[in-house]
Every structure is written in structure tokens, then in C-alpha cells.
Motif scaffolding. Structure first.
Motif, short mmCIF file in Angstrom:
data_model
loop_
_atom_site.label_atom_id
_atom_site.label_comp_id
_atom_site.label_asym_id
_atom_site.label_seq_id
_atom_site.Cartn_x
_atom_site.Cartn_y
_atom_site.Cartn_z
N THR A 49 6.72 3.76 15.47
CA THR A 49 5.61 4.12 16.35
C THR A 49 4.46 4.75 15.56
O THR A 49 3.29 4.56 15.90
N GLY A 50 4.79 5.46 14.50
CA GLY A 50 3.76 6.08 13.69
C GLY A 50 2.89 5.10 12.93
O GLY A 50 1.84 5.48 12.41
N THR A 51 3.30 3.82 12.88
CA THR A 51 2.50 2.81 12.18
C THR A 51 1.63 1.99 13.12
O THR A 51 0.87 1.12 12.67
N VAL A 52 1.73 2.21 14.42
CA VAL A 52 0.97 1.42 15.40
C VAL A 52 -0.52 1.77 15.30
O VAL A 52 -0.93 2.91 15.56
N ALA A 53 -1.33 0.82 14.89
CA ALA A 53 -2.79 0.93 14.90
C ALA A 53 -3.28 2.26 14.33
O ALA A 53 -3.01 2.58 13.18
N GLN A 61 -6.20 6.92 17.86
CA GLN A 61 -6.87 6.69 19.14
C GLN A 61 -6.08 5.70 19.99
O GLN A 61 -5.87 5.92 21.19
N VAL A 62 -5.63 4.61 19.38
CA VAL A 62 -4.84 3.62 20.11
C VAL A 62 -3.50 4.21 20.52
O VAL A 62 -3.01 3.97 21.64
N ARG A 63 -2.88 5.01 19.65
CA ARG A 63 -1.57 5.59 19.97
C ARG A 63 -1.66 6.57 21.14
O ARG A 63 -0.68 6.79 21.85
N ASP A 83 4.07 -9.55 21.34
CA ASP A 83 3.43 -10.12 20.15
C ASP A 83 4.43 -10.03 19.00
O ASP A 83 4.89 -8.94 18.66
N PRO A 84 4.79 -11.15 18.36
CA PRO A 84 5.79 -11.09 17.28
C PRO A 84 5.35 -10.26 16.08
O PRO A 84 6.18 -9.88 15.26
N ALA A 85 4.04 -9.95 15.99
CA ALA A 85 3.55 -9.08 14.92
C ALA A 85 3.52 -7.62 15.35
O ALA A 85 3.17 -6.75 14.55
N GLY A 86 3.88 -7.34 16.60
CA GLY A 86 3.89 -5.97 17.09
C GLY A 86 4.95 -5.13 16.41
O GLY A 86 6.01 -5.63 16.02
N ASP A 87 4.71 -3.84 16.31
CA ASP A 87 5.58 -2.98 15.51
C ASP A 87 6.79 -2.44 16.25
O ASP A 87 7.64 -1.80 15.61
N LEU A 88 6.94 -2.65 17.53
CA LEU A 88 8.06 -2.07 18.26
C LEU A 88 9.15 -3.07 18.59
O LEU A 88 10.26 -2.69 18.95
N VAL A 102 -5.14 -4.89 5.65
CA VAL A 102 -5.99 -3.70 5.72
C VAL A 102 -5.29 -2.68 6.60
O VAL A 102 -4.44 -3.01 7.42
N ALA A 103 -5.67 -1.43 6.43
CA ALA A 103 -5.05 -0.37 7.21
C ALA A 103 -5.25 -0.60 8.70
O ALA A 103 -6.29 -1.09 9.15
N GLN A 104 -4.21 -0.26 9.48
CA GLN A 104 -4.25 -0.27 10.94
C GLN A 104 -4.28 -1.67 11.55
O GLN A 104 -4.53 -1.81 12.75
N SER A 105 -4.01 -2.70 10.77
CA SER A 105 -4.01 -4.05 11.32
C SER A 105 -2.58 -4.48 11.64
O SER A 105 -1.60 -3.77 11.35
#
Length: 283
Positions: free
Chosen positions: A98-102, A105-107, A120-125, A188-191
Motif C-alpha cells: 500500500t505504501g507504494t501506491v501512487a 495525495q492519491v493514497r 488493473d493487472p498493474a495495480g499494486d494490491l 518513473v516514480a509513482q507510476s
């Protein structure tokens, strides 16, 4: 771009939300934190006739302990999940992912259930809940049912939920005492992740007793790296054994090729990141 016209409802209960979705049919959409849906609406990649805003349903928020499980309400934000002491103690992998999601602000706006339901298969959860054998509690016109993570994700942006069903909560088995790490690679960061690895390990006397590994963006759905798990369990927790096991990470996967990376490069990333994630988890 301005979204197409739609009707808007904000139900106060889960039952009201389910009825609104049923009335809308396949043209209805649920909006939670809005971090995934709003950009799609603005680009007119989706044009629902009705938006059902579930942000005012108290039942869908919060984290609680229920026997051998941690229960996270679908509308609980990533920020709340990341900082929750129950999650940190019993579901370390979720805290890490969860700490890597976007970005922060988004979190603060995005929701735990929204990310999972978006599929989304690229989603972090997705890979973490798969690795943990989580269960999704889904509400529909016929009541509630529980769907294991292995059956919940069906295809790109597709889940086992019917159009008139709503994700209510996620049940995470407790993995108290396990070590975990989420290793993510992006340009890139946050992608979004090109590839990421969710790894959990339990050691006993210097030997790997159990291992659970999920892969992000290595197929149209999250997948378990079972070949790595099988190669690692029962072995001494050494760098050599981790490297040998991680070499199997891409076995049985079907990574896509796109503008960010081709399938061969993603397979290479899976092997490298699995080694890193396991090394970090084992310590």
C-alpha cells in the motif's frame, strides 16, 4: 474533456447501492475514491448512464479483527490501511504494498476496495491479496457471497462480480510473524508497475518453512509464482538458494508487450525482482 452526461445517486446503505446498480443494469458504475474512474470518464473511455457513489455508506469503512482474519472495508483509504496497527502486525505485505501506491495525495483519496475491484493487472494490491489467499465479500440482490482471490480476478479489468454486485470488504488471513516485502519496478516514480513482486516468507531455524509469492503485471490477472515457492520451501535461507529459486519466477506466466516493456524483459524483471523481494523478506 468533459464527461458524458450521467445520473448520480449517493445511497446511504449497501442495500440501497445494490438496488441502484440493479436498476442501472450494465450502464451503471460505482464510484469510490474516484482515482481510477474519474480519468476514464473525462477521456470518455466510459460513458455510464448512472454513477452510484458509495462514499456515504459507513459500513464500508474501517478495519477490524475477526478471529483469524483482518477485515478491511472497501471504502477504507490506502492511507488508513498503511497506518493501521492490526494490518502492520498481521498483514505486513499489505502495509508494504500500500505504501507504494501512487503518491500521498492519491493514497488519501483512493480506496483499498476500489483498487481491487478495478482489477488493473498493474495495480499494486492484486498480487498481495492473491499471495495471502484473501477473500472478497460481495453484496448483490440475492445477498452476500465470498469469493477467494484466486477466483475473483478473471481478466484485464474484469472480476467475478456481476454488474449489480458491490465489493463490501476484504478478509485477510493473519500471517503473524511472517516477513514480507513488495518489490516494484517502474520507469518513473509513482507510476504503474512494469512488474512487481509480493513476497511473504516464514523461516524456522534458518530454513524456509513457507513461502507465498504473487506477481504483478505478468499476465492479465495477478499470478502466484508457485515454481519459486516449491523450489524455496525446505531449503536453507541463503542467498544462493534464493537466487536459484527466483530463476523460476517467470515459469507459467504470460506477460504482455507494450510501450513500456516487452514480454521477455518483463520475464527478466520477474526473476530479478523476485530475488530482491525474497532477500529483503528473509533479511
Amino acid at each position: 474533456m468533459i464527461p458524458a452526461q450521467f445520473d448520480y445517486v449517493a445511497p446511504a446503505t449497501v442495500d440501497e447501492a445494490v438496488r441502484a446498480l440493479a436498476d442501472a443494469g450494465e450502464d451503471g458504475k460505482v464510484i469510490a475514491g474516484g482515482q481510477s474512474l474519474l480519468p476514464v470518464l473525462r477521456m470518455r473511455l466510459a460513458a455510464p448512464s448512472k454513477l452510484v457513489d458509495i462514499g456515504r455508506i459507513p459500513e464500508l469503512r474501517g478495519i477490524r479483527e475477526d478471529g483469524d482474519a483482518i477485515v478491511i472495508g472497501a471504502m477504507t483509504t490506502h492511507h488508513e490501511v498503511q497506518r493501521d496497527p492490526l494490518v502492520r502486525e498481521h498483514a505486513t505485505l499489505i502495509t508494504a504494498a500500500t505504501g507504494t501506491v501512487a503518491d500521498p495525495q492519491v493514497r488519501h483519496r483512493g480506496t483499498f476496495g476500489g483498487s481491487i475491484a478495478h482489477a488493473d493487472p498493474a495495480g499494486d494490491l492484486l498480487a498481495p491479496v492473491l499471495a495471502m489467499d484473501a477473500e472478497m465479500v460481495v453484496a448483490g440482490m440475492d445477498g452476500r457471497r465470498t469469493v477467494p482471490a484466486a477466483e475473483y480476478f478473471v481478466d484485464f479489468f474484469t472480476t467475478a462480480m456481476a454488474p449489480a454486485e458491490l465489493l463490501v470488504e476484504v478478509r485477510l488471513p493473519k500471517y503473524t510473524g511472517w516477513r514480507a516485502h513488495y518489490e516494484k519496478f517502474n520507469r518513473v516514480a509513482q507510476s504503474w508497475s512494469m512488474v512487481a513482486v509480493a513476497a511473504m516468507v516464514r523461516t524456522d531455524g534458518g530454513t524456509v518453512a513457507q513461502a507465498r509469492i504473487g506477481l504483478t503485471n505478468m499476465a492479465s490477472v495477478p499470478v502466484r509464482a508457485r515454481a519459486v515457492e516449491d523450489a524455496l520451501v525446505g531449503q536453507a535461507a541463503t542467498a544462493e538458494n534464493v537466487k536459484a529459486a527466483a530463476a523460476n519466477a517467470a515459469n507459467g506466466t504470460s506477460p504482455t508487450s507494450d510501450g513500456n516493456a516487452d514480454g521477455e524483459y518483463r520475464s527478466h524483471l520477474a526473476r530479478v525482482l523476485t530475488g530482491r523481494a525474497l532477500t529483503a523478506a528473509i533479511g
